[in-house]
Design a protein around this motif. Structure first.
Motif, mmCIF file in Angstrom:
data_model
loop_
_atom_site.group_PDB
_atom_site.id
_atom_site.type_symbol
_atom_site.label_atom_id
_atom_site.label_comp_id
_atom_site.label_asym_id
_atom_site.label_seq_id
_atom_site.Cartn_x
_atom_site.Cartn_y
_atom_site.Cartn_z
ATOM 1 N N ASP A 104 52.081 45.350 30.462
ATOM 2 C CA ASP A 104 53.232 46.042 29.865
ATOM 3 C C ASP A 104 54.509 45.781 30.656
ATOM 4 O OD1 ASP A 104 52.632 47.451 32.127
ATOM 5 O OD2 ASP A 104 52.276 49.371 31.120
ATOM 6 N N LYS A 105 54.411 44.985 31.702
ATOM 7 C CA LYS A 105 55.592 44.572 32.463
ATOM 8 C C LYS A 105 55.342 43.188 33.042
ATOM 9 C CE LYS A 105 54.084 46.924 36.719
ATOM 10 N NZ LYS A 105 54.458 47.907 37.756
ATOM 11 N N LYS A 106 56.380 42.485 33.403
ATOM 12 C CA LYS A 106 56.247 41.123 33.895
ATOM 13 C C LYS A 106 55.563 41.122 35.262
ATOM 14 C CE LYS A 106 58.802 36.801 34.490
ATOM 15 N NZ LYS A 106 57.819 36.063 33.646
ATOM 16 N N LYS A 107 54.524 40.324 35.385
ATOM 17 C CA LYS A 107 53.792 40.196 36.643
ATOM 18 C C LYS A 107 53.564 38.728 36.959
ATOM 19 C CE LYS A 107 51.028 44.465 36.822
ATOM 20 N NZ LYS A 107 49.635 44.985 36.969
ATOM 21 N N ASP A 108 53.476 38.435 38.252
ATOM 22 C CA ASP A 108 53.142 37.096 38.697
ATOM 23 C C ASP A 108 51.615 36.962 38.754
ATOM 24 O OD1 ASP A 108 53.435 34.519 39.557
ATOM 25 O OD2 ASP A 108 54.625 35.009 41.336
ATOM 26 N N PHE A 109 51.127 35.713 38.825
ATOM 27 C CA PHE A 109 49.682 35.478 38.824
ATOM 28 C C PHE A 109 48.967 36.269 39.923
ATOM 29 C CE2 PHE A 109 49.405 30.983 36.711
ATOM 30 C CZ PHE A 109 50.016 31.487 35.577
ATOM 31 N N ASN A 110 49.586 36.342 41.101
ATOM 32 C CA ASN A 110 48.913 36.990 42.235
ATOM 33 C C ASN A 110 48.956 38.513 42.173
ATOM 34 O OD1 ASN A 110 51.667 37.196 42.771
ATOM 35 N ND2 ASN A 110 51.401 36.983 45.003
ATOM 36 N N GLU A 111 49.586 39.057 41.135
ATOM 37 C CA GLU A 111 49.649 40.503 40.951
ATOM 38 C C GLU A 111 48.716 40.988 39.840
ATOM 39 O OE1 GLU A 111 54.320 41.367 41.975
ATOM 40 O OE2 GLU A 111 53.863 40.378 40.063
ATOM 41 N N ILE A 112 48.114 40.056 39.128
ATOM 42 C CA ILE A 112 47.270 40.395 37.976
ATOM 43 C C ILE A 112 45.928 40.946 38.451
ATOM 44 C CG2 ILE A 112 46.048 39.455 35.977
ATOM 45 C CD1 ILE A 112 49.080 39.708 35.618
ATOM 46 N N GLY A 113 45.564 42.134 37.933
ATOM 47 C CA GLY A 113 44.316 42.767 38.331
ATOM 48 C C GLY A 113 43.526 43.267 37.143
ATOM 49 N N PRO A 114 42.444 44.004 37.392
ATOM 50 C CA PRO A 114 41.587 44.502 36.308
ATOM 51 C C PRO A 114 42.335 45.278 35.234
ATOM 52 C CG PRO A 114 40.515 44.818 38.425
ATOM 53 C CD PRO A 114 41.899 44.346 38.731
ATOM 54 N N GLU A 115 43.331 46.061 35.640
ATOM 55 C CA GLU A 115 44.065 46.884 34.669
ATOM 56 C C GLU A 115 44.759 46.030 33.603
ATOM 57 O OE1 GLU A 115 46.869 45.879 38.071
ATOM 58 O OE2 GLU A 115 44.764 46.524 37.851
ATOM 59 N N ASP A 116 45.024 44.781 33.921
ATOM 60 C CA ASP A 116 45.708 43.892 32.987
ATOM 61 C C ASP A 116 44.752 43.201 32.016
ATOM 62 O OD1 ASP A 116 48.318 44.299 34.224
ATOM 63 O OD2 ASP A 116 47.467 43.197 35.920
ATOM 64 N N GLY A 164 42.957 34.058 43.666
ATOM 65 C CA GLY A 164 41.499 33.967 43.644
ATOM 66 C C GLY A 164 40.829 35.304 43.905
ATOM 67 N N LYS A 165 41.337 36.053 44.861
ATOM 68 C CA LYS A 165 40.763 37.368 45.168
ATOM 69 C C LYS A 165 40.905 38.314 43.980
ATOM 70 C CE LYS A 165 41.363 37.348 50.223
ATOM 71 N NZ LYS A 165 42.065 37.982 51.371
ATOM 72 N N LYS A 166 42.074 38.295 43.361
ATOM 73 C CA LYS A 166 42.305 39.166 42.210
ATOM 74 C C LYS A 166 41.356 38.812 41.055
ATOM 75 C CE LYS A 166 45.787 41.988 43.155
ATOM 76 N NZ LYS A 166 45.684 43.463 42.976
ATOM 77 N N SER A 167 41.106 37.524 40.883
ATOM 78 C CA SER A 167 40.210 37.118 39.798
ATOM 79 C C SER A 167 38.798 37.653 40.021
ATOM 80 C CB SER A 167 40.179 35.591 39.667
ATOM 81 O OG SER A 167 39.354 34.998 40.642
ATOM 82 N N ARG A 168 38.390 37.765 41.274
ATOM 83 C CA ARG A 168 37.067 38.316 41.572
ATOM 84 C C ARG A 168 37.014 39.799 41.218
ATOM 85 N NH1 ARG A 168 34.876 37.747 47.073
ATOM 86 N NH2 ARG A 168 32.846 37.715 46.017
ATOM 87 N N GLU A 169 38.101 40.510 41.468
ATOM 88 C CA GLU A 169 38.161 41.919 41.064
ATOM 89 C C GLU A 169 38.045 42.041 39.543
ATOM 90 O OE1 GLU A 169 41.566 44.001 42.519
ATOM 91 O OE2 GLU A 169 41.478 43.080 44.509
ATOM 92 N N ILE A 170 38.729 41.137 38.850
ATOM 93 C CA ILE A 170 38.712 41.168 37.386
ATOM 94 C C ILE A 170 37.316 40.850 36.860
ATOM 95 C CG2 ILE A 170 39.625 40.050 35.307
ATOM 96 C CD1 ILE A 170 42.201 39.495 37.085
ATOM 97 N N SER A 171 36.697 39.841 37.418
ATOM 98 C CA SER A 171 35.359 39.444 36.970
ATOM 99 C C SER A 171 34.338 40.549 37.236
ATOM 100 C CB SER A 171 34.938 38.153 37.680
ATOM 101 O OG SER A 171 33.735 37.653 37.163
ATOM 102 N N ASN A 172 34.457 41.193 38.377
ATOM 103 C CA ASN A 172 33.575 42.316 38.697
ATOM 104 C C ASN A 172 33.779 43.464 37.704
ATOM 105 O OD1 ASN A 172 31.686 43.695 40.660
ATOM 106 N ND2 ASN A 172 33.425 45.087 40.808
ATOM 107 N N TYR A 173 35.013 43.695 37.337
ATOM 108 C CA TYR A 173 35.362 44.712 36.332
ATOM 109 C C TYR A 173 34.700 44.389 34.993
ATOM 110 C CZ TYR A 173 38.604 46.849 32.871
ATOM 111 O OH TYR A 173 39.168 47.512 31.807
#
Length: 421
Positions: A104-116, A164-173
């Protein structure tokens, strides 16, 4: 419109023919139904995503064609996926990338997490499917001189390590929410266009970056990582940091899955021969099934010899339980939804054809040096009524038989796709 009674009659005949060879077609159909393909979302929008849809594609990636109806929004893409999945027998998974986050707001790749990715998880629950993940290491200004995790600049490496770390959080989610293991596939475009002086140091930097990304432990019932190599790419013709051998060794030494993309090898290589060489040592495989007409050209998968070799090897060597099968192609010269259906159904057909063989008897003949029987039977199988068994599979799973699914596509084009332009 194919008549149900004709399908059932043809199946009973085929069932009897295969039974003469000791092949149980009902068992094969039940086995195939349990195999989940991972359908790649990026076929639907030409890999634009939703974070920076106007960003030029980088990393040696390119899409040809301008067929009308490209998905431009999350709702359009999920609607197209729903249509495609409805025409593919069985329940499957969908592969995502970082750049498909819905924010719902502009984010960079390294800020993207499960909530997105809540949008995607809610949709997957409705569809009763799983989700796989891919961190996006391309189409971003911080891909500097074709380098990300192996960059000589710490600032660049740190940025992509965070991605890469954020993607692991997303995948775990994904795994936690959907109750299906999410495969998190890592591919990077790093390399040199011309001959490098130092080939080792970039690989040591990549090794260090990956180890930092994977330092945190996650429940492998939720997520596990896969690492994907490449022969070369556009702009890195002379040296690829993440080569096949590098990732083969990394997967074995770190307990990760090794990703084999059918298009990432030399055109004369048989990728299926790699499976049995890796499996005695490795944890498992992730496949990206593609059709490399001209090395990594990512044509829509069809039922050709290369695909048949892949599926025969998986079935005959009993490797399906340790293998995750994903699709990876993009073609904008044809209907994008139809491309999903053609590729997925071709892969399922190849798997079924591999299952419809007297494998135990053929292995016994081979063990007894009876190569005559081995050759004779495998040749005769090519003309057995496999198509009738496939039609029965479609019928059992409530999906159109033969080319009937094209009627759905043409109607969807008229009602939805052509109105977008």
């Amino acid at each position: 419109m194919v008549k149900t009674e004709n399908i059932e009659k043809a199946y009973e005949t085929a069932k009897a023919r295969y039974a003469e060879l000791g092949v149980d077609t009902d068992k094969a159909l039940a086995q195939l139904k349990n195999i989940k393909l991972s359908i790649h979302c990026w076929q639907g929008d030409d890999i634009h995503g939703f974070l920076n849809p106007n960003q030029e594609l980088t990393g040696g990636i390119g899409v040809s064609g301008d067929y009308p109806g490209i998905a431009r929004t999350p709702d359009e893409l999920t609607a197209d996926l729903h249509e495609g999945l409805s025409l593919i027998p069985g329940k499957h998974k969908v592969q995502l990338h970082t750049l498909y986050a819905v924010t719902d707001k502009k984010k960079d790749f390294n800020e993207i997490g499960p909530e997105d990715f809540k949008y995607w998880v809610d949709w997957a629950k409705e569809e009763q499917i799983g989700l796989d993940m891919n961190p996006t290491f391309f189409s971003h200004p911080k891909v500097k001189h074709n380098f990300t995790l192996a960059s000589p600049e710490k600032e660049i490496r740190d940025y992509w390590i965070q991605v890469g770390k954020k993607s692991r959080e997303i995948s775990n989610y994904f795994g936690q929410e959907l109750g299906q293991k999410s495969i998190n596939n890592f591919w990077i475009p790093d390399g040199f266009k011309d001959n490098p002086i130092d080939k080792q140091t970039p690989r040591l930097r990549l090794l260090e970056s990956l180890d930092e990304i994977f330092a945190k432990k996650y429940d492998e019932n939720n997520t596990i990582e896969a690492v994907e190599g490449k022969l070369f790419g556009t702009g890195i013709e002379s040296y690829t940091v993440g080569s096949h051998l590098f990732y083969n060794n990394y997967a074995i030494s770190r307990g990760k899955l090794w990703t084999i993309d059918a298009g990432h090898w030399h055109p004369t290589e048989d990728v299926s021969d790699k499976f049995s060489a890796f499996m005695p040592f490795g944890k498992g495989l992730m496949l990206h099934v593609s059709r490399p007409v001209r090395w990594d050209s990512d044509h829509v998968v069809i039922l050709d010899d290369a695909l048949s070799r892949i599926t025969r090897t998986l079935v005959r060597d009993n490797e399906l339980s340790k293998t995750n099968i994903g699709l990876d192609f993009f073609d904008a010269t044809i209907d994008r939804v139809a491309a999903w259906v053609i590729g997925a159904r071709a892969t399922q057909k190849a798997l079924l054809q591999a299952m419809l063989a007297p494998i135990a008897a053929l292995k016994k003949a081979e063990l007894n040096y009876d190569f005559t029987t081995r050759l004779a039977v495998t040749e005769e199988l090519k003309s057995y009524p496999f198509g009738a068994v496939w039609d029965e599979f479609c019928l059992q799973n409530g999906t159109p038989v033969g080319t009937d699914w094209l009627e759905n596509i043409h109607q969807y084009e008229k009602d939805v796709l052509f109105k977008r332009n």
